[in-house]
Design a protein around this motif. Sequence first.
Motif, PDB file in Angstrom:
ATOM      1  N   ILE A 171      40.765  28.987  37.849  1.00 60.38           N
ATOM      2  CA  ILE A 171      41.554  29.876  37.017  1.00 60.38           C
ATOM      3  C   ILE A 171      42.553  30.630  37.881  1.00 60.38           C
ATOM      4  O   ILE A 171      42.196  31.143  38.947  1.00 60.38           O
TER       5      ILE A 171
ATOM      6  N   VAL B  96      38.355  32.078  40.594  1.00 62.98           N
ATOM      7  CA  VAL B  96      39.528  32.773  40.073  1.00 62.98           C
ATOM      8  C   VAL B  96      40.436  33.120  41.244  1.00 62.98           C
ATOM      9  O   VAL B  96      40.023  33.839  42.158  1.00 62.98           O
TER      10      VAL B  96
ATOM     11  N   ALA C 280      44.923  33.937  37.956  1.00 64.89           N
ATOM     12  CA  ALA C 280      45.001  35.222  37.258  1.00 64.89           C
ATOM     13  C   ALA C 280      46.007  36.135  37.945  1.00 64.89           C
ATOM     14  O   ALA C 280      45.869  36.418  39.142  1.00 64.89           O
TER      15      ALA C 280
ATOM     16  N   LEU D 179      39.220  38.781  31.699  1.00 65.63           N
ATOM     17  CA  LEU D 179      38.325  37.755  32.231  1.00 65.63           C
ATOM     18  C   LEU D 179      36.852  38.074  31.963  1.00 65.63           C
ATOM     19  O   LEU D 179      35.962  37.465  32.554  1.00 65.63           O
TER      20      LEU D 179
END
Length: 430
Positions: free
Chosen positions: A159, A131, A161, A23
């Motif tokens: 996002i 994230v 992750a 990232l």
Amino acid sequence: MTPATDTVFRDRRDAGERLASALASLRGTRPLVLGIPRGGLAVARVVADRLDGALDAVLVRKLGAPGHEEYAIGAIDESGRYEVSPHAAASGADEAYVRQEAGRQLERLAQRRRLYSPHRNPHDPAGRVVVVVDDGLATGATMRSALRAVRRQNPARLIAAVPVAAPDSLASIRAFADDIVCLSVPVAFHSVGEYYLSFNPVEDDEVIRLLAREEVAEASDRHAIPMVFDVDGTMLEGDLHVPPRASGIVVFVHGSGSSRRSSRNRYVASTLQARGFATLLFDLLSADEERTTSERFDIDKLARRLDTVLSRVSEAPELASLPLALFGASTGAAAALVVAARRRDIRAVVSRGGRPDLAGRDALANVTAPTLLIVGSADREVIALNRAALGEMPATAELVLVPGATHLFEEVGALEQVASLAGDWFARWW
């Protein structure tokens, strides 16, 4: 990123390091990193630190099957919205049971929020790069619920992750995130824990510790005085804190890939403020420069900018009378020592996990300010570099090892020791 591999992680910290590398393009955007408790918070803390992002918990709870609480039949978020998996009925969960289980888990969510963040409201995802991190995806129900909850709060980009995921579970979250980063997607997936060499349970007290630094830093931020330094046409932003009757000012010099938003430096700064020291954290590089590795290791450039900022600080009427000290980290420690070799108004220097060797032998030989080098005892390579630099310094200089600490002092109590050592050193030489 969805490689079909059977990657095994040493522990959640190792998983966080690898996720942060994947990232890395987010560095400079100050992302909001939301960990799913409890294991996901341990991974998210590392990701947030590496990206200089803010950390918080996104609270969701799985709905457990009748008689088998660990078997997820759905998930619920803090707003009370829940999803139920298609296999819920087969587990014996009828509509009445689901409503009852949802109510029970919603109350647990409220209790956890009070426990984890008793003194602040959750971070607002609106307009931010967000994230959402977990330590792995088994069914994916919890992650789907978390992504839905965050999406309703209008992030600029969302996002997901995770270090490892079951193929079907990974596919099931694609519709809920703008991007997905997953390091390993084993075909024969059985459980998240089998892909970690160490997968110890994460308890509530650990989550509280992981989030505590954020509360301290946020409380400090509320009293920050924003500053902007025009250095050679580059605008460098800073945050100044001047407590009542300040005894001196400590200027922080962050390291490679970091910024004034470093959660570690902000924590140390807040501790120094409580001891009566003014602090200045500022960006050494612009956001564009931060993306270039060579810029982050250009010690001469970093030192020139630091020197200019220190001159501006010395000219400010409210700061001119305060003794001046430097707190450097990583490559920032080298820049701090180069400047300390040029100036005689630096009362003391502290290096945290620094690279004093990068300052060069000539600079080290000319440092007159008392210097404390703090290194984690497990950071073997950096210990050797600090010992070599120590031998080049004629000034009062000491090397202190924090027992059990690694390079970023993430272990329980390690950063607190750094802050205490730094405060004692500055107080000794004022």
